[in-house]
Design a protein around this motif. Structure first.
Motif, mmCIF file in Angstrom:
data_model
loop_
_atom_site.group_PDB
_atom_site.id
_atom_site.type_symbol
_atom_site.label_atom_id
_atom_site.label_comp_id
_atom_site.label_asym_id
_atom_site.label_seq_id
_atom_site.Cartn_x
_atom_site.Cartn_y
_atom_site.Cartn_z
ATOM 1 N N UNK A 138 -55.332 14.165 -111.207
ATOM 2 C CA UNK A 138 -54.905 14.317 -109.813
ATOM 3 C C UNK A 138 -53.457 14.782 -109.809
ATOM 4 N N UNK A 139 -53.001 15.341 -108.685
ATOM 5 C CA UNK A 139 -51.611 15.819 -108.653
ATOM 6 C C UNK A 139 -50.595 14.697 -108.769
ATOM 7 N N UNK A 140 -50.995 13.460 -108.529
ATOM 8 C CA UNK A 140 -50.020 12.368 -108.585
ATOM 9 C C UNK A 140 -49.846 11.803 -109.987
ATOM 10 N N UNK A 141 -50.630 12.288 -110.939
ATOM 11 C CA UNK A 141 -50.645 11.692 -112.268
ATOM 12 C C UNK A 141 -49.321 11.857 -112.995
ATOM 13 N N UNK A 142 -48.997 10.887 -113.882
ATOM 14 C CA UNK A 142 -47.934 11.163 -114.845
ATOM 15 C C UNK A 142 -48.423 12.256 -115.795
ATOM 16 N N UNK A 143 -47.483 12.978 -116.411
ATOM 17 C CA UNK A 143 -47.908 14.092 -117.256
ATOM 18 C C UNK A 143 -48.447 13.608 -118.595
ATOM 19 N N UNK A 144 -48.090 12.386 -118.961
ATOM 20 C CA UNK A 144 -48.603 11.822 -120.212
ATOM 21 C C UNK A 144 -49.104 10.410 -119.909
ATOM 22 N N UNK B 117 -50.278 6.884 -120.809
ATOM 23 C CA UNK B 117 -50.275 5.968 -121.942
ATOM 24 C C UNK B 117 -51.480 5.047 -121.832
ATOM 25 N N UNK C 193 -52.010 22.134 -117.135
ATOM 26 C CA UNK C 193 -51.736 21.822 -118.530
ATOM 27 C C UNK C 193 -52.985 21.215 -119.167
ATOM 28 N N UNK D 205 -49.137 20.242 -124.839
ATOM 29 C CA UNK D 205 -50.017 20.618 -123.733
ATOM 30 C C UNK D 205 -49.808 22.101 -123.485
ATOM 31 N N UNK E 231 -55.606 20.411 -111.888
ATOM 32 C CA UNK E 231 -54.436 19.569 -112.133
ATOM 33 C C UNK E 231 -54.183 19.259 -113.595
ATOM 34 N N UNK F 226 -42.651 10.740 -111.156
ATOM 35 C CA UNK F 226 -43.393 9.569 -111.608
ATOM 36 C C UNK F 226 -42.483 8.883 -112.612
ATOM 37 N N UNK G 25 -42.798 10.076 -116.174
ATOM 38 C CA UNK G 25 -42.265 11.418 -116.411
ATOM 39 C C UNK G 25 -40.743 11.359 -116.547
#
Lengths: 349, 300
Positions: free
Chosen positions: A124-130, A132, A203, A235, A282, B142, B145
Motif C-alpha cells: 500500500x502507499x502507506x507502507x514503510x519501504x523496508x 521488518x 520498487x 530494490x 506500490x 514513516x 523510513x
C-alpha cells in the motif's frame, strides 16, 4: 541416529527441490514427502505418501515414522493457480492439521520450518519501504491469499507458544524468480509485452529460486528460531526489471484494472490477482538483514536474480525447452526403494 | 502535505527479528572479505525510488526558478553538516508548498548532498505524480523510513512537522506555526542519534496564498485540503504557478540530545513534547524576527 524429515507439498516446486537437496545429505536418514499429487521431480530415496489436501492422515504419519523435522512447503502463495476454497483447504486447514499432528502427545517433532511469503505485509502507499519482521502490515488484508497466509501465521505463532521445545522458523519470501519456477511474475516477464500500470513504477525486490531452497535448507540444518524475511539485496523499479529482461511494457489503466482486463481474463489470456495489481502499483520491500545476521549468505541480489532468470530464458529459447519429462511410476519407485533384489549399499549408477 | 505520519506510528520494538520462540542469536557480522554479489543494474534508481539522473534534470530545470523567481537567500547554511545524518525541520506553507523544493534544491546545490523529503503517502498513491515525486527524492513519511535514512545511511532528511496543516492555512493565518504533530520528528532524531536542524522560511506563504478552502471537494478527492488561491485569479495555469515572493531561509542552531541514548524502544513522551515545542518556538521567533526586518514581500 540421523535426521528424519517430513516434507509437506513434495510435488510443489519447493518440496521437490528441498527433498532432492536433503537426499544428498548423509545425516538425513529418512525423507517422507506428503502431497496430493505425485512428485514432479526424480527422487532417489524420498518416500512419497499420497494424502488429501488438508492432511488428515498426518498425525498417523508423524506417529508411525517418528519424524523430528517438518518442512512445510505446501503453502499456496499464487492465488491464480487455484480456487479460493482449495487454497483455504491447503493453507489454513492443512497447516492446522499439521500443527495438531506435530503437537500431539508423544510427538517426536523438534523442528518446523514454514515457507510463508512477504504477501503477509501487503502493498500500500502507506507502507514503510523496508518491512521488518516485527512490523505489522499497514493496510488491512483484502485478498484471499493474504488473508489465508495471515491465518496460517497465527497458527504458527500459537504452535510456537505452546511448544517451546520445538525450534520454529518462519521464512517470508519475497517474489521469486529463477529458471525453473513459474510465478505470475516470471510468466508476465516472458510475455512479448510486460504488463505495467500506467503512471506507476514501483520498487520490486526479488529473490532467486536457488536462494529460496538454500534458505529453507539453512533453516532445516541450523537452529534459527523466529521469523525471517528472505529477499535479495536492493530494490529495483519495475521498469528496470523490464529493462534487464529486454522487454517493453504494456500500460494498464491505473484505475479499474480489474474491470478493464475482465474480457481478457474471461478468455484466460491474462490473470491478474488483486495482490499483483497492488504490487505493480506500490511495490514492496522487506528488510533481509536479520536472516543475514543469522548467518545466511545470498547468491544473488534482486537485480542479479532477474538477470540470471533472463539468461536462463534466453538459453531456453535458443536451444529448446529443458522441460522435465519426469513421470512418477509407483511400481518402479517402490521396486527401487523396497525390493530385496536392489543392492542399496552400492553407489547408484 | 508533509510529514504527519512520521509520528502517527506507535513505537515498534527494535529487535532484530520477531521472536516466536524466545531465543537470542548472536549477530554474525557480514564478512567484509566476501566479494560483493554481482548487481547488474541498468538504472540508477536507489532503494528510495530516487534517481540522481532525474534529480539532475530537475535541478537544471528548477535552478532558474530558484535563482530568478524566488531569489532564494540563505543564512547560516554552514550549520547544516556536510556529513552524517541530520533531520532538517522547517515551517511549511503555500497551497502547493514551494518551500520543499527550494530547501532541497538549495541544500543540494550549496552542499552537494542529497536531501530526502518526507511527505504524506498521498503523493505516492497518485499515478505519475507519485513516480516523479519518488524519483526526485520524496519518501513516504514513516518512522522506519526516517530511521533507516538517518541512522543506517546517514543522509539528510527534510521534514515538515506541521504536516498538511501548514500549507492548509489561509492567508490571514500566515507565519503562525501549527502544532508540530505529536513530536514524532524529535523521537526519530533521538532514536537515530542525529541532530535536528531547524530552518525558518519566509516567502512560501506569499507565493501561493490560500483565500479560502472547499472541504467538500477535498473530501471527494481524498486530498488533505482543497484551496482556492489568489493565484487562480490568473487563469487555470495560474493555479499551478507561484507568485515570485522573495525567499529567505535562515538555518537555526542544531538541536542535539547528548543525554539521550539512541536506539531505545521508547522515549519519554514529556521530553519529546518539550523538545518539539521548544523547536517550534525557536522557528516561530526566527520567523517573527525575519518578518520584522522584511521591507517587501517581493524584494525582501
Amino acid at each position: 541416529m540421523g535426521r528424519r524429515v517430513l516434507i509437506t507439498g513434495l510435488s510443489t516446486f519447493w518440496g521437490g527441490r528441498v527433498a532432492q537437496a536433503l537426499e544428498e545429505d548423509p545425516d538425513v536418514d529418512v525423507i517422507i514427502g506428503l502431497d496430493t499429487r505425485e512428485p514432479t521431480v526424480k527422487l532417489e530415496r524420498t518416500e512419497y505418501v499420497r494424502s488429501d489436501e488438508n492432511y488428515s492422515i498426518l498425525s498417523r504419519i508423524v506417529k508411525a515414522t517418528g519424524v523430528d523435522t517438518i518442512a512445510h512447503t505446501f503453502l499456496v502463495v499464487d492465488s491464480t493457480t487455484m480456487s479460493s476454497r482449495a487454497m483455504h483447504e491447503i493453507n489454513v486447514i492443512g497447516t492446522m492439521n499439521l500443527f495438531a499432528a506435530a503437537s500431539a502427545a508423544g510427538s517426536t517433532v523438534r523442528k518446523v520450518v514454514v515457507k510463508s511469503a512477504a504477501l503477509v505485509y501487503g502493498s500500500s502507499p502507506k507502507d514503510p519501504y523496508w518491512f521488518r519482521e516485527t512490523d505489522k502490515r499497514v493496510a488491512p488484508a483484502k485478498t484471499r491469499v493474504e488473508r489465508s497466509l495471515l491465518e496460517v501465521e497465527s497458527y504458527v505463532r500459537d504452535f510456537a507458544r505452546d511448544n517451546p521445545h520445538v525450534t520454529l522458523s518462519l521464512l517470508r519470501f519475497c517474489n521469486v524468480v529463477g529458471p525453473d519456477i513459474r510465478t505470475p511474475l516470471t510468466k508476465s516477464l516472458r510475455l512479448p509485452f510486460v504488463p505495467k500500470v500506467a503512471g506507476y513504477d514501483p520498487r520490486f525486490q526479488l529473490v532467486h529460486e536457488d536462494d529460496v531452497v538454500a534458505a529453507l535448507l539453512f533453516a532445516i540444518d541450523r537452529e534459527v528460531p523466529g521469523i525471517y524475511n528472505v529477499a535479495g539485496d536492493g530494490q529495483i523499479p519495475w521498469s528496470e526489471v523490464m529493462a534487464i529482461a529486454g522487454k517493453r511494457g504494456i500500460p494498464m489503466p491505473p484505475f479499474g484494472i480489474a474491470m478493464a482486463t475482465e474480457p481478457l481474463q474471461q478468455f484466460g489470456l491474462v490473470d491478474f490477482a488483486p495482490e499483483i495489481i497492488e504490487l505493480l502499483k506500490y511495490g514492496r520491500g522487506i528488510d533481509n538483514r536479520a536472516f543475514k545476521d543469522a548467518g545466511f549468505q545470498y547468491g544473488y541480489t534482486s537485480a542479479g536474480a532477474v538477470e540470471a532468470f533472463v539468461q536462463a530464458m534466453r538459453l531456453r529459447d535458443t536451444v529448446g525447452g529443458d522441460e522435465v519429462n519426469y513421470r512418477y511410476e509407483e511400481d518402479v519407485e517402490k521396486f527401487f526403494r523396497h525390493s530385496p533384489a536392489v543392492q542399496r549399499d552400492q553407489p547408484a549408477t | 502535505m508533509a510529514d504527519e505520519d512520521a509520528r502517527d506510528e506507535p513505537n515498534s520494538p527494535r529487535t532484530a527479528t520477531a521472536e516466536i520462540v524466545p531465543l537470542h542469536l548472536p549477530p554474525v557480522a557480514d564478512d567484509p572479505e566476501a566479494d560483493p554479489l554481482p548487481d547488474p543494474r541498468p538504472g540508477d534508481v536507489d532503494e528510495w525510488g530516487r534517481s540522481e539522473r532525474v534529480r539532475g534534470w530537475v535541478r537544471k530545470a528548477y535552478d532558474p526558478m530558484y535563482r530568478n523567481w524566488f531569489r532564494a537567500e540563505w543564512e547560516g547554511l554552514e550549520k547544516i553538516p556536510t556529513e552524517g545524518g541530520a533531520l532538517l525541520v522547517a515551517n511549511h506553507a503555500g497551497a502547493i508548498p514551494s518551500d520543499a523544493p527550494t530547501i532541497m534544491h538549495g541544500v543540494e546545490v550549496e552542499l552537494q548532498r542529497p536531501v530526502y523529503g518526507l511527505a504524506d503517502h498521498f503523493f505516492k498513491s497518485a499515478p505519475v505524480v507519485g513516480t516523479l515525486w519518488s524519483r526526485t527524492g520524496g519518501v513516504v513519511a514513516h518512522p522506519d523510513n526516517a530511521y533507516r535514512l538517518l541512522h543506517d545511511q546517514q543522509q539528510l532528511v527534510l521534514v515538515f512537522p506541521e504536516g498538511s496543516k501548514g500549507p492548509g492555512k489561509t492567508y490571514n493565518e500566515r507565519y503562525r506555526l501549527r502544532r508540530f504533530g505529536r513530536g514524532g520528528f524529535v523521537e526519530i532524531a533521538m532514536r537515530a542519534g542525529v541532530p535536528i536542524i531547524p530552518i525558518a522560511v519566509v516567502g512560501a506563504e506569499e507565493s501561493m496564498p490560500i483565500l479560502f478552502k472547499v472541504p467538500s471537494v477535498a473530501r471527494a478527492l481524498g486530498a488533505p485540503y482543497f484551496p482556492v488561491t489568489a493565484n487562480m485569479a490568473f487563469g487555470p495555469l495560474g493555479a499551478l504557478v507561484h507568485f515570485p515572493a522573495k525567499f529567505k531561509l535562515r538555518v537555526l542552531d542544531p538541536v542535539t540530545f547528548p543525554d539521550v541514548e539512541p536506539d531505545q524502544p521508547r522515549y519519554s513522551r514529556s521530553r519529546i513534547m518539550d523538545e518539539s515545542e521548544a523547536i517550534r518556538q525557536t522557528i516561530q521567533e526566527a520567523l517573527f524576527d525575519m518578518l520584522r526586518q522584511r521591507r517587501s514581500v517581493w524584494f525582501g
